[in-house]
Design a protein around this motif. Structure first.
Motif, PDB file in Angstrom:
ATOM      1  N   ILE A   1       5.899   4.944  -7.623  1.00  0.00           N
ATOM      2  CA  ILE A   1       5.813   6.251  -6.935  1.00  0.00           C
ATOM      3  C   ILE A   1       6.623   7.282  -7.729  1.00  0.00           C
ATOM      4  CG2 ILE A   1       6.448   7.519  -4.834  1.00  0.00           C
ATOM      5  CD1 ILE A   1       5.959   4.832  -3.280  1.00  0.00           C
ATOM      6  N   GLU A   2       7.844   6.881  -8.125  1.00  0.00           N
ATOM      7  CA  GLU A   2       8.696   7.793  -8.913  1.00  0.00           C
ATOM      8  C   GLU A   2       8.052   8.100 -10.259  1.00  0.00           C
ATOM      9  OE1 GLU A   2      12.997   6.316  -7.067  1.00  0.00           O
ATOM     10  OE2 GLU A   2      12.249   5.448  -8.947  1.00  0.00           O
ATOM     11  N   GLY A   3       7.496   7.067 -10.868  1.00  0.00           N
ATOM     12  CA  GLY A   3       6.865   7.229 -12.182  1.00  0.00           C
ATOM     13  C   GLY A   3       5.680   8.188 -12.151  1.00  0.00           C
ATOM     14  N   ALA A   4       5.088   8.323 -10.974  1.00  0.00           N
ATOM     15  CA  ALA A   4       3.965   9.264 -10.830  1.00  0.00           C
ATOM     16  C   ALA A   4       4.465  10.676 -10.548  1.00  0.00           C
ATOM     17  CB  ALA A   4       3.054   8.788  -9.695  1.00  0.00           C
ATOM     18  N   GLY A   5       5.800  10.824 -10.473  1.00  0.00           N
ATOM     19  CA  GLY A   5       6.375  12.156 -10.250  1.00  0.00           C
ATOM     20  C   GLY A   5       6.548  12.508  -8.778  1.00  0.00           C
ATOM     21  N   TYR A   6       6.507  11.522  -7.910  1.00  0.00           N
ATOM     22  CA  TYR A   6       6.646  11.797  -6.472  1.00  0.00           C
ATOM     23  C   TYR A   6       7.966  11.265  -5.945  1.00  0.00           C
ATOM     24  CZ  TYR A   6       1.642  12.680  -6.772  1.00  0.00           C
ATOM     25  OH  TYR A   6       0.426  13.175  -7.113  1.00  0.00           O
TER      26      TYR A   6
ATOM     27  N   MET B   1       0.835  -1.208   0.000  1.00  0.00           N
ATOM     28  CA  MET B   1       0.000   0.000   0.000  1.00  0.00           C
ATOM     29  C   MET B   1       0.865   1.251   0.000  1.00  0.00           C
ATOM     30  SD  MET B   1      -2.645  -1.284   2.959  1.00  0.00           S
ATOM     31  CE  MET B   1      -1.336  -1.860   4.021  1.00  0.00           C
ATOM     32  N   VAL B   2       0.218   2.393  -0.270  1.00  0.00           N
ATOM     33  CA  VAL B   2       0.921   3.669  -0.121  1.00  0.00           C
ATOM     34  C   VAL B   2       0.161   4.589   0.820  1.00  0.00           C
ATOM     35  CG1 VAL B   2       2.067   3.594  -2.376  1.00  0.00           C
ATOM     36  CG2 VAL B   2      -0.167   4.714  -2.162  1.00  0.00           C
ATOM     37  N   ILE B   3       0.927   5.492   1.405  1.00  0.00           N
ATOM     38  CA  ILE B   3       0.384   6.570   2.231  1.00  0.00           C
ATOM     39  C   ILE B   3       0.892   7.864   1.627  1.00  0.00           C
ATOM     40  CG2 ILE B   3       0.657   7.707   4.472  1.00  0.00           C
ATOM     41  CD1 ILE B   3       0.438   4.953   5.771  1.00  0.00           C
ATOM     42  N   ALA B   4      -0.036   8.744   1.268  1.00  0.00           N
ATOM     43  CA  ALA B   4       0.346  10.015   0.640  1.00  0.00           C
ATOM     44  C   ALA B   4       0.724  11.010   1.736  1.00  0.00           C
ATOM     45  CB  ALA B   4      -0.805  10.536  -0.219  1.00  0.00           C
ATOM     46  N   ASN B   5       2.000  10.972   2.123  1.00  0.00           N
ATOM     47  CA  ASN B   5       2.505  11.851   3.203  1.00  0.00           C
ATOM     48  C   ASN B   5       2.211  13.312   2.949  1.00  0.00           C
ATOM     49  OD1 ASN B   5       3.938   9.543   3.574  1.00  0.00           O
ATOM     50  ND2 ASN B   5       5.892  10.547   3.941  1.00  0.00           N
ATOM     51  N   GLY B   6       2.352  13.670   1.680  1.00  0.00           N
ATOM     52  CA  GLY B   6       2.298  15.085   1.333  1.00  0.00           C
ATOM     53  C   GLY B   6       0.880  15.638   1.248  1.00  0.00           C
ATOM     54  N   ALA B   7      -0.130  14.768   1.333  1.00  0.00           N
ATOM     55  CA  ALA B   7      -1.500  15.231   1.078  1.00  0.00           C
ATOM     56  C   ALA B   7      -2.004  16.139   2.196  1.00  0.00           C
ATOM     57  CB  ALA B   7      -2.429  14.036   0.927  1.00  0.00           C
ATOM     58  N   ARG B   8      -2.684  17.188   1.789  1.00  0.00           N
ATOM     59  CA  ARG B   8      -3.256  18.139   2.748  1.00  0.00           C
ATOM     60  C   ARG B   8      -4.758  17.937   2.929  1.00  0.00           C
ATOM     61  NH1 ARG B   8       0.683  18.117   4.349  1.00  0.00           N
ATOM     62  NH2 ARG B   8       2.550  19.284   3.828  1.00  0.00           N
TER      63      ARG B   8
ATOM     64  N   MET C   1      -3.302  11.673  -5.406  1.00  0.00           N
ATOM     65  CA  MET C   1      -1.898  11.249  -5.436  1.00  0.00           C
ATOM     66  C   MET C   1      -1.807   9.723  -5.563  1.00  0.00           C
ATOM     67  SD  MET C   1      -0.394  13.823  -2.501  1.00  0.00           S
ATOM     68  CE  MET C   1       1.332  13.338  -2.606  1.00  0.00           C
ATOM     69  N   THR C   2      -2.673   9.032  -4.814  1.00  0.00           N
ATOM     70  CA  THR C   2      -2.642   7.570  -4.855  1.00  0.00           C
ATOM     71  C   THR C   2      -3.089   7.050  -6.210  1.00  0.00           C
ATOM     72  OG1 THR C   2      -3.110   7.578  -2.495  1.00  0.00           O
ATOM     73  CG2 THR C   2      -3.383   5.487  -3.644  1.00  0.00           C
ATOM     74  N   ALA C   3      -4.078   7.701  -6.813  1.00  0.00           N
ATOM     75  CA  ALA C   3      -4.537   7.280  -8.138  1.00  0.00           C
ATOM     76  C   ALA C   3      -3.402   7.407  -9.151  1.00  0.00           C
ATOM     77  CB  ALA C   3      -5.740   8.113  -8.577  1.00  0.00           C
ATOM     78  N   GLU C   4      -2.599   8.478  -9.024  1.00  0.00           N
ATOM     79  CA  GLU C   4      -1.447   8.629  -9.933  1.00  0.00           C
ATOM     80  C   GLU C   4      -0.480   7.452  -9.762  1.00  0.00           C
ATOM     81  OE1 GLU C   4      -1.234  10.780 -12.264  1.00  0.00           O
ATOM     82  OE2 GLU C   4      -1.896  12.791 -11.651  1.00  0.00           O
ATOM     83  N   VAL C   5      -0.228   7.057  -8.521  1.00  0.00           N
ATOM     84  CA  VAL C   5       0.691   5.940  -8.258  1.00  0.00           C
ATOM     85  C   VAL C   5       0.080   4.636  -8.772  1.00  0.00           C
ATOM     86  CG1 VAL C   5       1.887   4.612  -6.468  1.00  0.00           C
ATOM     87  CG2 VAL C   5       1.706   7.107  -6.246  1.00  0.00           C
ATOM     88  N   TYR C   6      -1.205   4.450  -8.529  1.00  0.00           N
ATOM     89  CA  TYR C   6      -1.893   3.224  -8.962  1.00  0.00           C
ATOM     90  C   TYR C   6      -1.765   3.050 -10.481  1.00  0.00           C
ATOM     91  CZ  TYR C   6      -5.677  -0.198  -9.509  1.00  0.00           C
ATOM     92  OH  TYR C   6      -6.403  -1.316  -9.811  1.00  0.00           O
TER      93      TYR C   6
END
Ligand code: PGA
Ligand code: ZN
Length: 421
Positions: A223-228, A163-170, A178-183
């Motif tokens: 994650i990198e491929g999504a630009g994060y 799984m991922v956790i979007a640390n940066g999300a406000r 952000m998660t959809a981009e990673v998915y």
């Protein structure tokens, strides 16, 4: 007051039967409860009642429905819908086994969920608000699956949830984006490799990998491929679900060449914590390996969240005892592990008392119901685990949270909800 309790058979996200309950009040108000179902269940969970035999692979729920009709409905008739504790106590006492093995944990949890939903409807409030009262609450930080595995993917790889956790999300909405981009980045990578083979039980990509580490490497690339930036914008959360392959201190993983003892399993995982941006890890050792869980918590509990799922089975007493021993630092909360909403609340209270994190969680077998979003928000639990971005039984939850954020302008917990200590 309760007038009628009606059970019916409905279908879960894996195509198996499950229990739905409707509670009708004398004034015409109604609420429903829909029982979810696990695949990687803890041995101390409330027992699901299944019919056995050959029909539907023995998974039918007619016995549970009969118990609702013949025993639960008469016992709950006339009870005050706003006394959830009394309703849940009646269920527990009527069952009499301590594990719901007689009436069925599936019957009990559907009744308990129906009761709390009916109570909120009767109060004219959304469930989260009914639960929160005057307490100020915030939307939970989501852990979202990118790759499925373990018992949810034919044991294709050992790790059950990557799984991922979007640390940066406000905001919740931003965490989902952000998660959809990673998915989708992960999906593109699998497609390029010729390994895109559909999704697993909770909507994560099918884990077409030759090793557990290849799955972890691919998640970092996604994650990198999504630009994060991994670890900064987006981090990794794992559910090892190690009770599935670990017993009596021996760990037999499908994709690791050696069989590990408890220390070896700890070392394998500590190596992953060093190598990958992991912030949360669930059931790292098996439910029967308490010493291993204590040792792992001592080694890693100050830098990552260590979640007990099969180990705690949403049981207040088990959380209390573990906190005294220093095993784990966060608790997964699943209503059907306990059997009732009141017991889930008790487990959450013990988690809070111990300074443990809390994550309200779906099951791998789900329905379109979104009660867990309201529980996570209304109890102010801090975190939510639902599965992936795909399949409507998962998006039913994410979309409800987005709706609540939008409608009520709620605050978002963000990454501070994670517990490391
Ligand atoms: P389960 O999986 O519902 O199959 O138990 C979810 C989890 O292990 O967290
Ligand atoms: Zn788990």
């Amino acid at each position: 007051r309760i007038k009628k309790v009606l059970g019916r058979r409905i279908w879960d996200s894996r195509g198996w039967p499950t229990v739905e309950v409707e509670i009708h009040l004398e004034n015409g108000v109604m609420g429903r409860g829909l029982a979810p179902a696990g695949a990687s269940c803890g041995m101390h969970e409330a027992v699901e009642l299944r019919d056995g035999g050959t029909t539907l692979a023995g998974k039918d729920v007619q016995k549970a429905l009969l118990n609702i009709e013949n025993e639960i409905a008469p016992a709950l008739a006339g009870i005050d819908i706003h006394d959830q504790q009394l309703i849940d106590n009646i269920l527990i006492e009527l069952d009499g086994t301590g594990t719901f093995s007689r009436l069925g944990g599936n019957a009990a949890v559907a009744c308990s969920m129906a009761a709390i939903n009916t109570a909120a409807n009767n109060a004219g409030l959304p469930l989260w608000k009914y639960l929160a009262g005057d307490q100020k609450v915030a939307l939970p930080l989501p852990q979202i699956q990118i790759f499925g595995g373990g018992a949810h993917a034919g044991r294709r790889i050992d790790i059950q949830d990557l799984m991922v956790i979007a640390n940066g999300a406000r905001s919740f909405q931003q965490a989902l984006e952000m998660t959809a981009e990673v998915y989708h980045s992960a999906g593109r990578i699998m497609k390029q490799r010729g390994h895109l083979s559909g999704v697993a039980d909770e909507g994560g990509w099918w884990p077409e990998f030759s090793s557990n580490e290849q799955a972890l490497d691919t998640l970092v690339k996604a994650i990198e491929g999504a630009g994060y930036i991994p670890g900064q914008d987006v981090s990794i959360a794992l559910d090892i679900a190690s009770s599935e392959f670990g017993k009596n201190g021996r760990y037999r993983l499908a994709l690791e060449s050696t069989e590990y003892d408890s220390d070896g399993m700890c070392e394998l995982l500590l190596g992953w914590l060093d190598k990958y941006p992991i912030v949360s890890i669930e059931d790292p050792l098996a439910e029967d390996d308490e010493q291993g869980l204590i040792a792992f918590t001592q080694a890693a509990g100050s830098r990552v969240q260590i979640v007990g799922d099969d180990y705690f089975v949403t049981n207040a007493q088990r959380v209390k005892e573990a906190a005294e021993k220093g095993a784990c630092n966060a608790v997964l909360l699943k209503a059907n592990q306990a059997g009732t909403i009141s017991e889930l609340r008790n487990a959450f209270s013990e988690a809070k008392k111990a300074g443990y994190g809390a994550i309200v969680s779906a099951r791998s077998g789900e329905t379109e119901d979104h009660i867990i979003v309201h529980l996570a928000l209304g109890l102010n639990a801090g975190q939510l685990k639902v599965g992936s971005m795909a399949r409507a039984e998962r998006t039913a939850k994410w979309n409800e949270a987005i709706r609540l954020e939008d409608t009520y302008g709620l605050a978002f917990f963000g990454v501070n909800a994670l517990n490391h200590k």
